[in-house]
Write a protein that holds these residues in place. Structure first.
Motif, PDB file in Angstrom:
ATOM      1  N   GLN A   1      15.872  -3.930   9.405  1.00 56.98           N
ATOM      2  CA  GLN A   1      16.649  -5.135   9.669  1.00 56.98           C
ATOM      3  C   GLN A   1      15.850  -6.229  10.353  1.00 56.98           C
ATOM      4  N   THR A   2      14.708  -5.894  10.911  1.00 57.36           N
ATOM      5  CA  THR A   2      13.927  -6.892  11.653  1.00 57.36           C
ATOM      6  C   THR A   2      12.516  -7.068  11.105  1.00 57.36           C
ATOM      7  N   TRP A   3      12.194  -6.402   9.985  1.00 58.11           N
ATOM      8  CA  TRP A   3      10.841  -6.489   9.440  1.00 58.11           C
ATOM      9  C   TRP A   3      10.436  -7.929   9.139  1.00 58.11           C
ATOM     10  N   TRP A   4      11.423  -8.745   8.781  1.00 57.73           N
ATOM     11  CA  TRP A   4      11.131 -10.124   8.400  1.00 57.73           C
ATOM     12  C   TRP A   4      10.647 -10.962   9.578  1.00 57.73           C
ATOM     13  N   GLN A   5      10.822 -10.476  10.804  1.00 58.21           N
ATOM     14  CA  GLN A   5      10.371 -11.213  11.974  1.00 58.21           C
ATOM     15  C   GLN A   5       8.858 -11.127  12.168  1.00 58.21           C
ATOM     16  N   ASP A   6       8.216 -10.180  11.493  1.00 51.28           N
ATOM     17  CA  ASP A   6       6.759 -10.101  11.525  1.00 51.28           C
ATOM     18  C   ASP A   6       6.203 -11.331  10.798  1.00 51.28           C
ATOM     19  N   PRO A   7       5.335 -12.127  11.414  1.00 45.31           N
ATOM     20  CA  PRO A   7       4.819 -13.338  10.771  1.00 45.31           C
ATOM     21  C   PRO A   7       4.173 -13.068   9.418  1.00 45.31           C
ATOM     22  N   ARG A   8       3.639 -11.859   9.234  1.00 44.76           N
ATOM     23  CA  ARG A   8       2.980 -11.547   7.968  1.00 44.76           C
ATOM     24  C   ARG A   8       3.976 -11.441   6.816  1.00 44.76           C
TER      25      ARG A   8
ATOM     26  N   ILE B   1       8.272 -18.939  -0.845  1.00 48.82           N
ATOM     27  CA  ILE B   1       8.263 -19.068  -2.297  1.00 48.82           C
ATOM     28  C   ILE B   1       6.821 -19.266  -2.769  1.00 48.82           C
ATOM     29  N   ASN B   2       6.451 -18.529  -3.791  1.00 52.26           N
ATOM     30  CA  ASN B   2       5.105 -18.575  -4.377  1.00 52.26           C
ATOM     31  C   ASN B   2       4.022 -18.017  -3.445  1.00 52.26           C
ATOM     32  N   ALA B   3       4.421 -17.175  -2.473  1.00 50.73           N
ATOM     33  CA  ALA B   3       3.415 -16.521  -1.628  1.00 50.73           C
ATOM     34  C   ALA B   3       2.595 -15.551  -2.481  1.00 50.73           C
ATOM     35  N   PRO B   4       1.321 -15.355  -2.162  1.00 50.04           N
ATOM     36  CA  PRO B   4       0.455 -14.490  -2.971  1.00 50.04           C
ATOM     37  C   PRO B   4       0.616 -13.018  -2.626  1.00 50.04           C
ATOM     38  N   LEU B   5       0.058 -12.166  -3.476  1.00 46.59           N
ATOM     39  CA  LEU B   5      -0.048 -10.753  -3.134  1.00 46.59           C
ATOM     40  C   LEU B   5      -0.975 -10.599  -1.936  1.00 46.59           C
ATOM     41  N   GLN B   6      -0.828  -9.478  -1.211  1.00 46.73           N
ATOM     42  CA  GLN B   6      -1.630  -9.255  -0.016  1.00 46.73           C
ATOM     43  C   GLN B   6      -2.356  -7.916  -0.094  1.00 46.73           C
ATOM     44  N   ASN B   7      -3.327  -7.739   0.779  1.00 42.72           N
ATOM     45  CA  ASN B   7      -4.092  -6.487   0.785  1.00 42.72           C
ATOM     46  C   ASN B   7      -3.642  -5.543   1.886  1.00 42.72           C
ATOM     47  N   TYR B   8      -2.380  -5.658   2.297  1.00 38.96           N
ATOM     48  CA  TYR B   8      -1.780  -4.688   3.205  1.00 38.96           C
ATOM     49  C   TYR B   8      -0.445  -4.284   2.613  1.00 38.96           C
ATOM     50  N   THR B   9       0.038  -3.114   2.972  1.00 33.76           N
ATOM     51  CA  THR B   9       1.242  -2.580   2.343  1.00 33.76           C
ATOM     52  C   THR B   9       2.496  -2.909   3.145  1.00 33.76           C
ATOM     53  N   ALA B  10       3.638  -2.757   2.478  1.00 32.78           N
ATOM     54  CA  ALA B  10       4.910  -3.034   3.126  1.00 32.78           C
ATOM     55  C   ALA B  10       5.145  -2.119   4.323  1.00 32.78           C
ATOM     56  N   ASP B  11       4.593  -0.915   4.287  1.00 36.52           N
ATOM     57  CA  ASP B  11       4.769   0.016   5.414  1.00 36.52           C
ATOM     58  C   ASP B  11       4.312  -0.616   6.719  1.00 36.52           C
ATOM     59  N   LEU B  12       3.254  -1.406   6.647  1.00 35.54           N
ATOM     60  CA  LEU B  12       2.696  -2.021   7.840  1.00 35.54           C
ATOM     61  C   LEU B  12       3.681  -2.994   8.468  1.00 35.54           C
ATOM     62  N   LEU B  13       4.493  -3.634   7.628  1.00 35.28           N
ATOM     63  CA  LEU B  13       5.461  -4.603   8.121  1.00 35.28           C
ATOM     64  C   LEU B  13       6.738  -3.937   8.602  1.00 35.28           C
ATOM     65  N   ILE B  14       7.187  -2.909   7.875  1.00 38.20           N
ATOM     66  CA  ILE B  14       8.532  -2.374   8.088  1.00 38.20           C
ATOM     67  C   ILE B  14       8.564  -1.336   9.208  1.00 38.20           C
ATOM     68  N   GLN B  15       7.816  -0.254   9.051  1.00 34.16           N
ATOM     69  CA  GLN B  15       7.701   0.772  10.087  1.00 34.16           C
ATOM     70  C   GLN B  15       9.062   1.181  10.659  1.00 34.16           C
ATOM     71  N   GLY B  16      10.033   1.343   9.793  1.00 34.03           N
ATOM     72  CA  GLY B  16      11.341   1.787  10.242  1.00 34.03           C
ATOM     73  C   GLY B  16      12.287   0.678  10.622  1.00 34.03           C
ATOM     74  N   ASN B  17      11.767  -0.544  10.746  1.00 37.61           N
ATOM     75  CA  ASN B  17      12.609  -1.655  11.196  1.00 37.61           C
ATOM     76  C   ASN B  17      13.131  -2.432   9.989  1.00 37.61           C
TER      77      ASN B  17
END
Length: 264
Positions: free
Chosen positions: A202-209, A184-200
């Motif tokens: 259901q598990t993208w949220w496991q990336d610490p970022r 909650i209240n996390a800031p915007l970032q300078n990397y895109t969602a593609d970097l986190l998701i990459q097809g995953n």
């Protein structure tokens, strides 16, 4: 700023009307609801009259106001709002793209997407109370989604499912819904969602970022947290220091998580 396109995948949501539009008759705004033509998208000029209106109940006094578009200049009006539906933890914005590119993401078809959405709302569907098996009082339905400081005015609005590209930092900023994945209240970032998701999806949220990818989450200008509405209609102020496991648990509708009464 730009709309997040379908990018070649099979999934789309052509009308883009949301819960906030459909409940208008129940919050003494039936006249606005009746002015909308649901045969057209929420961004169509046919809906200029309805979307020229702001509703005070949809706006938090602490939020930074957006400058409404001017219909006399050919712009589609964008009613302002401070809240978003909870869509859970499974990623849905990029589903169509990855299903089309990889072919083996879930079943690779839009028809299967609802089965993988785990919040009380989805990109193109919602669920009955009977589907909220975690309990209405333990499931977040709506949360605050205030504008970020310095965020440019958007051609989209929270009555419309869409997403906005904040070009200065390269983050995606969905409108109308958010995930209980970023803090909650996390800031915007300078990397895109593609970097986190990459097809995953259901598990993208496991990336610490993902915990710090504020554009996908809920936020406010209140100190220390944000306000949420639970499925039973109660309002809760949830601290930004909440345990991430608990926070993601109250974001899903049927995850069978055990949430103690003092953990929120």
């Amino acid at each position: 700023m730009r709309d997040e396109p379908n990018r070649g995948g099979p999934c789309s949501y052509p009308k883009k009307h949301t819960m906030f539009t459909h409940i208008l008759p129940f919050i003494e705004s039936g006249n606005i609801y009746n002015s909308l033509n649901f045969n057209f998208t929420s961004k169509n000029t046919q809906n200029t009259t309805g979307f020229s209106q702001n509703i005070n109940g949809y706006i938090c006094p602490s939020d930074i106001r957006a400058t409404p578009n001017d219909p006399t200049k050919g712009q589609i009006p964008t009613p302002f709002g401070s809240y978003g539906m909870n869509i859970g933890v499974t990623e849905v914005i990029f589903y169509g793209y990855y299903a089309g590119v990889y072919g083996d993401v879930t079943s690779g078809s839009c028809e299967a997407l609802p089965a993988y959405q785990d919040g009380p709302f989805g990109k193109s569907n919602s669920y009955r109370f009977a589907d909220i098996t975690d309990g209405l009082s333990n499931t977040v339905f709506v949360g605050e989604q205030s504008r970020f400081k310095g965020e440019p005015d958007s051609p989209f609005q929270f009555w419309s499912v869409g997403s906005v590209w904040i070009g200065t930092v390269g983050d995606y900023r969905p409108t109308a819904f958010g995930y209980t994945v970023p803090n909650i209240n996390a800031p915007l970032q300078n990397y895109t969602a593609d970097l986190l998701i990459q097809g995953n999806i259901q598990t993208w949220w496991q990336d610490p970022r993902a915990a710090y990818y504020g554009g996908f989450g809920f936020r406010s200008f209140h100190s220390g947290g944000a306000n949420f509405v639970m499925g039973d209609g109660s309002a809760r102020f949830i601290k930004q220091s909440i345990n991430p496991v608990t926070y993601r648990g109250v974001g899903t509708r049927a995850g069978a998580e055990v949430i103690s009464s003092d953990s929120l």
